[in-house]
Design an enzyme around this catalytic site. Structure first.
Site, short mmCIF file in Angstrom:
data_model
loop_
_atom_site.label_atom_id
_atom_site.label_comp_id
_atom_site.label_asym_id
_atom_site.label_seq_id
_atom_site.Cartn_x
_atom_site.Cartn_y
_atom_site.Cartn_z
CB THR A 1 -0.95 0.01 1.22
OG1 THR A 1 -1.85 -1.10 1.11
CG2 THR A 1 -1.76 1.30 1.28
CB SER B 1 -7.33 -2.31 -4.82
OG SER B 1 -6.71 -2.89 -3.68
CB THR B 2 -2.48 -1.54 -2.74
OG1 THR B 2 -2.42 -0.15 -2.40
CG2 THR B 2 -1.11 -2.17 -2.60
CG ASN B 3 -4.99 -5.68 -2.20
OD1 ASN B 3 -3.97 -5.18 -1.73
ND2 ASN B 3 -6.07 -5.92 -1.48
CB THR C 1 34.13 -38.89 -12.21
OG1 THR C 1 34.99 -40.04 -12.15
CG2 THR C 1 33.74 -38.64 -13.67
CB SER D 1 48.31 -13.03 0.65
OG SER D 1 48.72 -13.16 2.00
CB SER D 2 47.80 -8.64 4.09
OG SER D 2 47.45 -9.64 5.04
#
Length: 472
Positions: free
Chosen positions: A105, A144-146, A191, A323-324
């Site tokens: 709504t 209607s909103t609906n 696999t 990587s740090s």
């Protein structure tokens, strides 16, 4: 309100409020902003939804005008407002959270108020002078909103799915190009993460393309069959209260013309108002695509693993330091990001499913979450497809010699010899190779089981990666 801000007084069921004059929305939108401060996801972030709301309002106004219920002056003003929204203007005036109570709504009234106030200024009046053109009486006439809200959602999703076509097609085409580029590269298939039998790297990438093509075809088939059927004209619960008999078809026809979509009226408006099954189906298709894309991303991460201690059959273009603490490390960040997007889409499907199940009697009050999650999933998917294609698939390269070395040293090629040596002999050769570290080919040659010419014929690429014309 700050005394320096110019305001106008508006009234609704709950009383009076001061609304800043700078806003085209009104009192009901203001209350919704205050009530639903839940997320950072606002209606104005989804332009296809706003455009669709405007198209629905235009179509309804046109039907009412045709029926003589809306004057030329009011209809043309409403049409002008809707055209402005369709062209992309005033979208910032839709600041309500997509997650909202009230079954949509607030969204419908946001549209009604904005359209009314744009129209009032166009007519030479001030915002809020609703005695000249009213958000409910005129903009929301026969609605209607609906029925408005779900119709706008369906239409907006159709537009969003259209936007998905190009990135989907481009990713598939990129995978096909890699399939052609890698068609001559022999590698081991696997696999259960164990060596299986040879294939080409091109076959692997073409399989990725084929599985995504199936999903694109399915989405293109299913979406119009479900989303094109609207409950517009059903008003509150699908009975069409407060409308005339000709109104529904007039509104549907007008919406089809305005949107350039094959819009149809749902056969049962009561069912279409309460049932969310079409949204569940679409969400399921998006989840299916996400599941496949995540699997492809996983495969690429495995195939590029290493570079020294993994499979390392392909190279993903380095996108950033990984990587740090570990110098030289580069991570597969694009496939990882694809995984994350896919997980979110899969999670969104659960939210859609639970929301659809939670509907009660003649309406589903959880529809705002369904709309939010579907629009979000499509947007995420579209962005991720572009990222995956341009930052990963387009630039992937193959380690051809390494692929060949893995095949030559594998035990899996013994399967190709099975028709010529028998299962027991090939099993013994495979076991010996595994225990001794010797290659299958060296063992075959040491026992004079097959000649070099026979081995060359049997182990030729074309003979190992596709059925033979005939087994000799």
């Amino acid at each position: 309100m700050n005394a320096e801000i110019q305001t106008r007084t508006e009234k609704d069921l709950l009383g009076l409020r001061e609304v800043p004059n700078q806003f085209y929305f009104g009192i009901q939108t203001l209350r919704a902003i205050e009530n639903f401060n839940l997320s950072s996801n606002k209606i104005n972030q989804y332009p296809n939804l706003i455009k669709s709301l405007a198209m629905v309002k235009h179509a309804c106004a046109e039907a009412n005008h045709t029926l003589g219920k809306l004057s030329d002056l009011k209809f043309n003003a409403i049409k002008y407002s809707c055209d402005q929204l369709i062209q992309g203007f005033y979208h910032e005036q839709f600041p309500i959270d997509l997650i909202q109570g009230g079954a949509g709504t607030s969204t419908n009234m946001n549209a009604n108020e904005v359209i009314a106030n744009i129209a009032l200024e166009h007519l030479g009046h001030k915002k809020g002078e609703y005695n000249f053109l009213h958000p409910n009486n005129d903009v929301n006439m026969s609605q209607s909103t609906n029925d408005v809200y779900p119709t706008a959602i369906r239409l907006g999703l159709l537009f969003s799915l259209d936007d998905l076509n190009t990135p989907f097609e481009n990713l598939i085409a990129s995978l096909r190009r890699k399939g052609d580029e890698f068609a001559h590269i022999l590698k081991m298939g696997r696999t259960q993460l164990q060596d299986a039998v040879p294939m080409t790297l091109g076959q692997e990438f073409n399989a990725f393309a084929s599985t995504l093509e199936k999903d694109l075809i399915k989405i293109r088939e299913i979406a119009p069959q479900t989303l094109n059927y609207m409950n517009l004209g059903g008003t509150a619960i699908g009975t069409g209260i407060n409308t005339e008999q000709k109104y529904t078809q007039l509104a549907i026809d007008a919406l089809a013309t305005i949107s350039q979509k094959d819009i149809k009226s749902a056969p049962d408006l009561i069912e279409a108002t309460s049932d969310m099954g079409d949204f569940v189906l679409l969400s399921g298709l998006l989840k299916r695509t996400a599941t496949k894309l995540s699997k492809i991303a996983n495969d690429l991460r495995l195939l590029s693993s290493g570079p020294r201690t993994g499979i390392n059959e392909i190279n993903l273009e380095p996108r950033q330091p990984g990587s740090s603490i570990m110098p030289g490390k580069v991570n597969p960040v694009i496939p990882e990001a694809m995984n994350l997007v896919c997980f979110q889409i899969i999670a969104n499907d659960l939210a859609v499913t639970l929301s659809a199940e939670a509907g009660q009697l003649q309406l589903n009050a959880m529809e705002p979450l369904i709309a939010f999650k579907l629009f979000e999933s499509i947007e995420l998917l579209g962005n991720a497809l572009v990222m995956f294609q341009t930052k990963c698939i387009d630039t992937v390269t193959a380690n051809e010699q390494h692929c060949k070395a893995l095949v030559d040293n594998s035990i899996g090629i013994v399967t190709a010899l099975n028709p010529y040596l028998g299962y027991e002999t090939t099993t013994r050769i495979a076991k010996t190779a595994n225990e001794s570290g010797l290659s299958v080919l060296s063992l075959i040659k040491s026992e004079n089981l097959l000649s070099d010419d026979q081995l060359s014929e049997i182990l030729a690429v074309d003979n190992m990666v596709q059925p033979k014309a005939e087994m000799v």
